[in-house]
Design an enzyme around this catalytic site. Structure first.
Site, PDB file in Angstrom:
ATOM      1  N   HIS A   1      -4.404  -9.887   5.121  1.00 30.28           N
ATOM      2  CA  HIS A   1      -4.633  -8.368   4.827  1.00 30.28           C
ATOM      3  C   HIS A   1      -5.782  -8.166   3.797  1.00 30.28           C
ATOM      4  O   HIS A   1      -6.703  -7.237   4.007  1.00 30.28           O
ATOM      5  CB  HIS A   1      -3.432  -7.913   4.148  1.00 30.28           C
ATOM      6  CG  HIS A   1      -3.707  -6.423   3.760  1.00 30.28           C
ATOM      7  ND1 HIS A   1      -3.964  -5.490   4.465  1.00 30.28           N
ATOM      8  CD2 HIS A   1      -3.502  -5.839   2.681  1.00 30.28           C
ATOM      9  CE1 HIS A   1      -4.034  -4.173   3.969  1.00 30.28           C
ATOM     10  NE2 HIS A   1      -3.680  -4.158   2.958  1.00 30.28           N
TER      11      HIS A   1
ATOM     12  N   ARG B   1       3.641  -7.757  -3.259  1.00 32.90           N
ATOM     13  CA  ARG B   1       3.237  -8.129  -2.034  1.00 32.90           C
ATOM     14  C   ARG B   1       3.739  -9.565  -1.743  1.00 32.90           C
ATOM     15  O   ARG B   1       4.408 -10.118  -0.839  1.00 32.90           O
ATOM     16  CB  ARG B   1       1.943  -7.806  -1.513  1.00 32.90           C
ATOM     17  CG  ARG B   1       1.877  -6.428  -1.535  1.00 32.90           C
ATOM     18  CD  ARG B   1       0.551  -5.972  -1.069  1.00 32.90           C
ATOM     19  NE  ARG B   1       0.619  -4.556  -0.724  1.00 32.90           N
ATOM     20  CZ  ARG B   1      -0.502  -4.044  -0.164  1.00 32.90           C
ATOM     21  NH1 ARG B   1      -1.792  -4.381  -0.286  1.00 32.90           N
ATOM     22  NH2 ARG B   1      -0.600  -2.454  -0.255  1.00 32.90           N
TER      23      ARG B   1
ATOM     24  N   GLN C   1      -4.521 -12.235   0.450  1.00 29.06           N
ATOM     25  CA  GLN C   1      -3.015 -11.539   0.481  1.00 29.06           C
ATOM     26  C   GLN C   1      -2.446 -11.183   1.692  1.00 29.06           C
ATOM     27  O   GLN C   1      -3.422 -11.025   2.654  1.00 29.06           O
ATOM     28  CB  GLN C   1      -3.114 -10.142   0.034  1.00 29.06           C
ATOM     29  CG  GLN C   1      -1.985  -9.477  -0.282  1.00 29.06           C
ATOM     30  CD  GLN C   1      -2.045  -8.016  -1.067  1.00 29.06           C
ATOM     31  OE1 GLN C   1      -2.706  -7.209  -0.815  1.00 29.06           O
ATOM     32  NE2 GLN C   1      -1.361  -8.409  -2.479  1.00 29.06           N
TER      33      GLN C   1
ATOM     34  N   GLU D   1       2.682  -0.005   2.783  1.00 28.28           N
ATOM     35  CA  GLU D   1       3.504  -0.162   1.927  1.00 28.28           C
ATOM     36  C   GLU D   1       4.225   1.142   1.675  1.00 28.28           C
ATOM     37  O   GLU D   1       5.190   1.117   1.108  1.00 28.28           O
ATOM     38  CB  GLU D   1       3.143  -0.698   0.886  1.00 28.28           C
ATOM     39  CG  GLU D   1       3.878  -1.233  -0.407  1.00 28.28           C
ATOM     40  CD  GLU D   1       3.120  -2.132  -1.490  1.00 28.28           C
ATOM     41  OE1 GLU D   1       2.657  -3.036  -0.982  1.00 28.28           O
ATOM     42  OE2 GLU D   1       3.328  -1.823  -2.566  1.00 28.28           O
TER      43      GLU D   1
END
Ligand SMILES: Cc1cc2nc3c(=O)[nH]c(=O)nc-3n(C[C@H](O)[C@H](O)[C@H](O)COP(=O)(O)OP(=O)(O)OC[C@H]3O[C@@H](n4cnc5c(N)ncnc54)[C@H](O)[C@@H]3O)c2cc1C
Length: 551
Positions: free
Chosen positions: A335, A271, A225, A240
């Site tokens: 991430h 995302r 991610q 976020e």
């Protein structure tokens, strides 16, 4: 030889939750390469999901998770996580976690990307910190044994059964064999395989490498991610939660560009969608010095100070920007590893006595794209389940003394490394690996870029044969540790690349410019990468679909 019934490698949220769930009459120990509260879980900012709200339901949470993961998640595992999640959150509260509150005094919840309800419970923007410290207090209250600053270099697996680990005592030096009836891997993520990442420098995929070398396949490693908002230059995470509180994303034209990509969800699309959108804006010349802008100014000073104090401080300290007055320059950064050690929903691996939970494991609940707030939930739900199941297992099996050859083999391997003379340094290879992954396996991938990375990884692996240490000492030899971490990161890198090259479609975090569409007919399946002397062997296994047919 040291012996415990259950040995847990990793003292982040998954590891500590497992320790607290294990039966109290068993001998349980936790081992960690850093002090427990320095585990990366401490850095989690935005929140932990659970369907606590009156109008919310665990079904809705399960649906959002499945859809957000582009239907690649196993729905039995997702249902378990979403059904059991609310109970685990209340349990955390009873353990002393200081969640933020709403007007009625209930646990406050904020909206996160891809979620149909405000479902992320939080403690301002320091959620991981609050939970990790509460669990550590519980660990101390129980008086559980912690091997602090011990580094696991190998697993002891005999006849298909895990009998313990080999670990290096970082502070004093020296290798030890620690035998156990059950071993739980809770070693966290691997995003340091990229040069710029939101992850702590300790997130080097050690547990994934340990299991992989011992014969457990790694699942869905191609799904890494990229978080949409990391700070310019440093890659430090901007939660976020900043968009959850109402922050906008702007391009150089001052336009909220998400309206072109996800007109309904806007900044709170999943995302992978937001990262791809930012990537496109930057690639097509609408960025601002390689970034886009995250604008919080309209939230007002008071709200920023109350809900996002850490974000303000990080922006001030690392980008010289006060979000009360100016937008923050952000761009996507590595991430989170959706893949990991393949387990079932009781955290069992293919090796008897070996369990895995948290970010190092792949149940899989995140599929091709993790929703924000679901990782912390995964650590507590599956960490607890690991402690319970490993406990049941340890109560039924007999104790076996593992062969002394495990320790002797590791001793001679490390001795060879320490004695070697040469000019090949781990930090140099780590930098080259990270650069190659940054360049070639970022948000946009092509066959040519990935083949490039594959070649670099092979060359780096060849060069590790000449690896040398500057520090030849025993005490706090970080050179020695870094050399081990390099080995694990190379394992992780080659599985990411092999899985990505083979998967000829785009799904969630895996976006191929040469295969831009999702292809359920051929690719609705999990990748399994198994270790072999010539590189990863790939095989595939079906996705478990219970209630939500892919759309
Ligand atoms: C900056 C940041 C913010 C985040 N924010 C959120 C969020 O708001 N919500 C959310 O859901 N998720 C968030 N995430 C993701 C989430 O925090 C992690 O996935 C999760 O905390 C991982 O927990 P863990 O217990 O699996 O591993 P970790 O907390 O990473 O712990 C790993 C442990 O393993 C030990 N270890 C590793 N290798 C070895 C070895 N060889 N020998 C001995 N010990 C070893 C380490 O010492 C450590 O104790 C965030 C991640 C980052 C990086």
């Amino acid at each position: 030889m040291i012996h415990h019934d259950i040995l847990i490698v990793g003292a982040g949220l998954a590891g500590m939750r497992a320790a607290l769930a294990a039966p109290p009459h068993l001998s349980v120990a936790v081992l960690s390469k850093v002090h427990p509260v320095r585990s990366h879980s401490v850095a989690a900012q935005g929140g932990i999901n659970a369907a606590l709200g009156d109008k919310d339901s665990w079904d809705a949470h399960a649906f959002d998770t499945t859809k957000g993961g582009l239907y690649l998640g196993d729905q039995d595992g997702i249902e378990t996580m979403c059904r059991e999640g609310p109970g685990d959150i209340l349990e955390l509260e009873r353990m002393g976690v200081i969640f933020s509150r709403d007007d009625q005094g209930r646990i406050a919840q904020r909206p996160f990307g891809g979620a149909g309800f405000p479902r992320a419970c939080y403690a301002a923007d320091r959620t991981g910190h609050a939970i990790l410290h509460a669990l550590y207090e519980q660990l101390m209250k129980r008086g559980l044994k912690v091997y602090e600053e011990w580094y696991v270099t190998a697993l002891m697996v005999e006849d298909g059964v895990c009998r313990g680990v080999i670990a290096w005592d970082i502070l004093h030096g020296g290798l030890h064999a620690l035998s156990a009836k059950a071993v739980i891997l809770a070693t966290g993520g691997s995003s340091r395989v990229f040069l710029t990442s939101t992850n702590a420098v300790i997130n080097t995929g050690d547990g994934m490498g340990l299991a992989y070398r011992a014969g457990v396949p790694l699942k869905d490693m191609e799904f890494v991610q990229f978080h949409p908002s990391t700070l310019k230059n440093t890659g430090i995470l901007i939660t976020e939660g900043a968009r959850g509180e109402g922050g906008y994303l702007l391009n150089t034209l001052g336009e909220r560009f998400m309206k072109h990509y996800a007109p309904e969800q806007m900044e709170l699309a999943t995302r992978s969608t937001v990262s791809l959108a930012i990537g496109r804006e930057i690639a097509e010349g609408r960025g601002v010095e390689g970034c886009v802008l995250l604008d919080l100014r309209h939230l007002g000073r008071e709200r920023i100070l109350e809900r996002l104090p850490q974000i303000r401080q990080l922006s001030l300290d690392f980008a010289g920007v006060d979000p009360v007055e100016s937008p923050i320059p952000v761009r996507p950064g590595a991430h989170y590893q959706m893949g990991g050690v393949s387990t079932n929903q009781w955290t069992e691996t293919d090796i008897a006595g070996l369990f895995a939970a948290g970010e190092c494991a792949c149940v899989s609940v995140h599929g091709a794209n993790r929703l924000g707030g679901n990782s912390l939930l995964e650590t507590v739900v599956f960490g607890r389940r690991a402690g319970q199941r490993a406990g049941e297992y340890a109560e039924t099996v007999n104790w076996h003394n593992p062969s002394g050859s495990f320790l002797r083999d590791e001793q001679s391997r490390l001795q060879r490394l320490v004695r070697r003379k040469g000019q090949v340094w781990a930090w140099e290879l780590l930098g080259e690996l990270g650069e190659a992954m940054n360049q070639n396996l970022g948000i946009f991938r092509t066959r040519a870029s990935m083949a490039n990375a594959q070649e670099t990884i092979q060359l780096l692996k060849d060069r590790t044969r000449g690896l040398t240490l500057r520090d030849k000492g025993q005490t706090f030899n970080t050179d020695l540790i870094q050399a081990q971490e390099l080995g694990f990161l190379l394992d992780v890198a080659e599985t990411i690349v092999a899985g990505s090259l083979a998967r000829e479609e785009s799904r969630g975090a895996h976006y191929r410019q040469d295969f831009p569409r999702r292809d359920d007919a051929n690719w609705l399946k999990h990748t399994l990468a198994s270790w072999s002397s010539t590189g990863p062997n790939l095989s595939y296994t079906p996705v478990k679909i219970t209630r939500f047919p892919p759309k």
